[in-house]
Design a protein around this motif. Sequence first.
Motif, short mmCIF file in Angstrom:
data_model
loop_
_atom_site.label_atom_id
_atom_site.label_comp_id
_atom_site.label_asym_id
_atom_site.label_seq_id
_atom_site.Cartn_x
_atom_site.Cartn_y
_atom_site.Cartn_z
N GLY A 151 47.91 34.53 -46.57
CA GLY A 151 49.15 34.66 -46.50
C GLY A 151 49.38 34.65 -48.16
O GLY A 151 50.75 34.50 -48.57
N GLU A 152 48.55 34.78 -49.07
CA GLU A 152 48.69 34.38 -50.52
C GLU A 152 48.22 35.94 -50.96
O GLU A 152 47.15 36.16 -51.43
N THR A 153 49.42 36.97 -51.51
CA THR A 153 49.17 38.01 -51.90
C THR A 153 48.84 38.03 -53.41
O THR A 153 49.56 37.37 -54.11
N ILE A 154 47.81 38.60 -53.78
CA ILE A 154 47.18 38.60 -55.23
C ILE A 154 47.64 40.15 -55.90
O ILE A 154 47.46 41.09 -55.02
N VAL A 155 47.99 40.08 -57.02
CA VAL A 155 48.24 41.48 -57.54
C VAL A 155 47.22 41.49 -58.84
O VAL A 155 46.94 40.69 -59.69
N TYR A 156 46.67 42.78 -59.04
CA TYR A 156 45.71 43.12 -59.95
C TYR A 156 46.44 44.45 -60.90
O TYR A 156 46.70 45.52 -60.15
N ILE A 157 46.48 44.29 -61.89
CA ILE A 157 47.34 45.26 -62.82
C ILE A 157 46.19 45.44 -64.01
O ILE A 157 45.76 44.84 -64.72
N LYS A 158 46.24 47.07 -64.34
CA LYS A 158 45.11 47.22 -65.49
C LYS A 158 45.98 48.26 -66.12
O LYS A 158 46.66 49.40 -65.75
N GLY A 159 45.84 48.18 -67.52
CA GLY A 159 46.77 48.99 -68.39
C GLY A 159 46.54 48.64 -69.45
O GLY A 159 45.47 48.10 -70.12
N VAL A 160 47.36 49.34 -70.73
CA VAL A 160 47.46 49.37 -72.19
C VAL A 160 48.71 48.70 -72.67
O VAL A 160 49.63 49.36 -72.26
N LEU A 161 48.73 47.79 -73.47
CA LEU A 161 49.80 47.10 -74.03
C LEU A 161 50.55 48.29 -74.96
O LEU A 161 49.70 49.27 -75.38
N LYS A 162 51.99 48.40 -74.82
CA LYS A 162 52.63 49.46 -75.45
C LYS A 162 52.46 49.32 -77.19
O LYS A 162 51.95 48.18 -77.61
N GLU A 163 53.32 50.09 -78.09
CA GLU A 163 53.30 49.90 -79.30
C GLU A 163 53.99 48.61 -80.03
O GLU A 163 54.69 47.93 -79.23
N GLU A 164 53.38 48.07 -81.26
CA GLU A 164 53.75 46.98 -81.82
C GLU A 164 55.34 46.77 -81.60
O GLU A 164 55.98 45.56 -81.30
N SER A 165 56.14 47.73 -82.13
CA SER A 165 57.70 47.46 -82.12
C SER A 165 58.29 47.09 -80.95
O SER A 165 59.36 46.48 -80.93
N THR A 166 57.85 47.90 -79.99
CA THR A 166 58.36 47.45 -78.64
C THR A 166 58.01 45.96 -78.03
O THR A 166 58.72 45.45 -77.49
N LEU A 167 56.67 45.79 -78.23
CA LEU A 167 56.46 44.13 -77.92
C LEU A 167 57.10 43.28 -78.86
O LEU A 167 57.21 42.27 -78.33
N LYS A 168 57.24 43.49 -80.16
CA LYS A 168 58.13 42.50 -80.97
C LYS A 168 59.55 42.37 -80.36
O LYS A 168 60.04 41.20 -80.24
N GLN A 169 60.17 43.48 -79.92
CA GLN A 169 61.41 43.35 -79.32
C GLN A 169 61.31 42.23 -77.98
O GLN A 169 62.18 41.37 -77.75
N VAL A 170 60.34 42.70 -77.25
CA VAL A 170 60.24 41.83 -75.94
C VAL A 170 60.09 40.24 -76.36
O VAL A 170 60.74 39.33 -75.68
N TYR A 171 59.19 40.10 -77.13
CA TYR A 171 58.81 38.66 -77.49
C TYR A 171 60.06 37.98 -78.23
O TYR A 171 60.27 36.86 -77.84
N ALA A 172 60.73 38.67 -79.08
CA ALA A 172 61.75 38.24 -79.81
C ALA A 172 63.03 37.74 -78.76
O ALA A 172 63.56 36.69 -78.85
N LYS A 173 63.12 38.53 -77.78
CA LYS A 173 64.04 38.16 -76.82
C LYS A 173 63.70 37.25 -75.91
O LYS A 173 64.40 36.23 -75.56
N MET A 174 62.33 36.98 -75.49
CA MET A 174 61.61 36.20 -74.86
C MET A 174 62.02 34.65 -75.50
O MET A 174 62.35 33.72 -74.97
N LYS A 175 61.51 34.71 -76.79
CA LYS A 175 61.95 33.21 -77.62
C LYS A 175 63.06 32.98 -77.52
O LYS A 175 63.72 31.72 -77.63
N GLY A 176 64.20 34.08 -77.68
CA GLY A 176 65.69 33.61 -77.85
C GLY A 176 66.21 33.13 -76.46
O GLY A 176 67.21 32.57 -76.46
N ASP A 177 65.64 33.64 -75.63
CA ASP A 177 66.14 33.48 -74.15
C ASP A 177 65.55 32.23 -73.32
O ASP A 177 65.56 32.38 -72.09
N ILE A 178 64.59 31.44 -73.99
CA ILE A 178 63.64 30.62 -73.39
C ILE A 178 64.50 29.61 -72.34
O ILE A 178 65.78 29.11 -72.93
N ARG A 179 64.27 29.57 -71.15
CA ARG A 179 64.92 28.50 -70.20
C ARG A 179 63.88 27.31 -70.41
O ARG A 179 62.99 27.30 -69.91
#
Length: 550
Positions: free
Chosen positions: A521-549
């Motif tokens: 009953g426990e579904t596991i997900v396996y994802i394989k890939g490559v992270l995007k460019e630095e500018s995109t990741l910085k935007q996501v990380y900055a938003k995450m730090k700003g919206d921390i719950r």
Amino acid sequence: MTKTKLQKYSPFHTKLSQSFQWKTHWLWSTLFFFLLLRLFWCINFPMANDEVYYWDWSRHLQLSYVDAPPFVAWISYVGSILFSGSFGARFLLPFIHIGTTIFIILSSKKIAEITHQQFSNETVIAILILTQLAPVFNLEGIILLPDGSLLFGIAGALYFLLKALHENIIKNHNALNIKYGLFFGIFLGISALSKYHALPIAIGFFIGTILLRSFEKSIKDIPFWITTVISAFIISSPVFIWNYLNNFASFHFQSQHGFSGFSFQIKPFLRYLFGSMFYLLPWFFIPLFYFAFKGIQKKSSLKSIHTICILPFFILFFIILFSSLGKQALPHWAMPGFLLLIPAFCVTWKPFTGKYRKIWKKLTFTSIGICILIPSFLSIPLTNQIIVNTFTKIIGNADPLFQAFVWQNLQEDLEKQQNIKIVSAPYQQVNSIENCQNQYRIASLKWYWTSQIAFHFKNQPKVYNFDFNNSSFYTWRDEIFKFAECKFIILGSMDHFNQNEIFKIMNVEEIKEFYLSPYYGETIVYIKGVLKEESTLKQVYAKMKGDIRY
């Protein structure tokens, strides 16, 4: 060895009414037995989610952490230098637990001296029963949680406060000795390095002392309290320095465990109340609570030395109790307060010579069965496998045991059952980007998946956490933009998978959903890939730090 000599090492054959002597053999043989038993459990008892999380802290030492103060990580770090695996992570805890027990015995002796009561062998046996056989105190002697060192800190603080009060009575001094204020503060500082519960407990000690001494006498105690505050602040200063440097993130995080967002609910309250009974066992919870309640019934009781134990208990217990009316509160949060009741309670408790001695003998042996046999059985791999197989036969799967047992063989099961081979490189503390294009790094979607994989996979690799909605230690450790265009394998529960969030940060090559037998009953997900460019990741990380719950 003759039968008579063997009896010297058993608390069951001592003369209960005799005054206790430190040189007695049965005390040290009992503590040594529990030390060896807990060291065995340290090696074999399954590592819980919180434990591997704190263990992962120890591989990235800081002055403090967003979730809690740092002492638990420091303990794990020192133990891991000496030994590997769960034994190293937990190694110091059984020794700390012995220190806690000794301070509780010393505190009880001081209370007996102040109240002019006999400090008998029965009193010490009663303390051993509560500190070694109550489930919560028993397991906090091996489970890698901040509570183990917190209990040690408050037990030491209680002893030195009682010592100061006792000396004041004997020598008829006007003020409490600042020498004991120094040690009192040091142990409060250790408590504050362990858990924020130290604050309400310290307030309880302070108010209890003022009530006991009277306001007029307490004015003369100002040097004692200044010494206490300075020494406690110096010892716990890493917590304040880290929070100052990180926008007081930990204080914000802890405030959300209190009354922020309070909404009246009865279920969390009942879970907290009945959970507390279960953690202590009802036959220990009820007498301890009744003792505390009886101790504050009369106004004259506030002048009793018992106030020093009772007031910190009530402050901590009711803060968490009222909080549980609107938010989830874990039962073990209030257990430090119950520990502080033990020294005063055991001076008056007569389990083996009192009116209910027959009942207490049966309950003691029942407690031995629960608190020794169950952890010992769970420390045997064959027993665990039998439990998993039994669940599978009865209900068709072992889903309720998933978080307890899936991790130990997760890497092997992935390869055997799903043909997923994940290569796990040794841990590197520095975020090196060498070989970024040639090897896949490992990540997960929730803090405990990240920690469990890091602990149980071969080479104990560095596992990254891609949870962008909730704050944790990994939020500060893992700055994902530093790994732009690096290859990643994400492994986690389907319950934590948000496709839109992952697609924002990664060019996905493969997604696979599956379960591992016998956890159907426990579904596991396996994802394989490559992270995007630095500018995109910085935007996501900055938003995450700003919206921390928090």
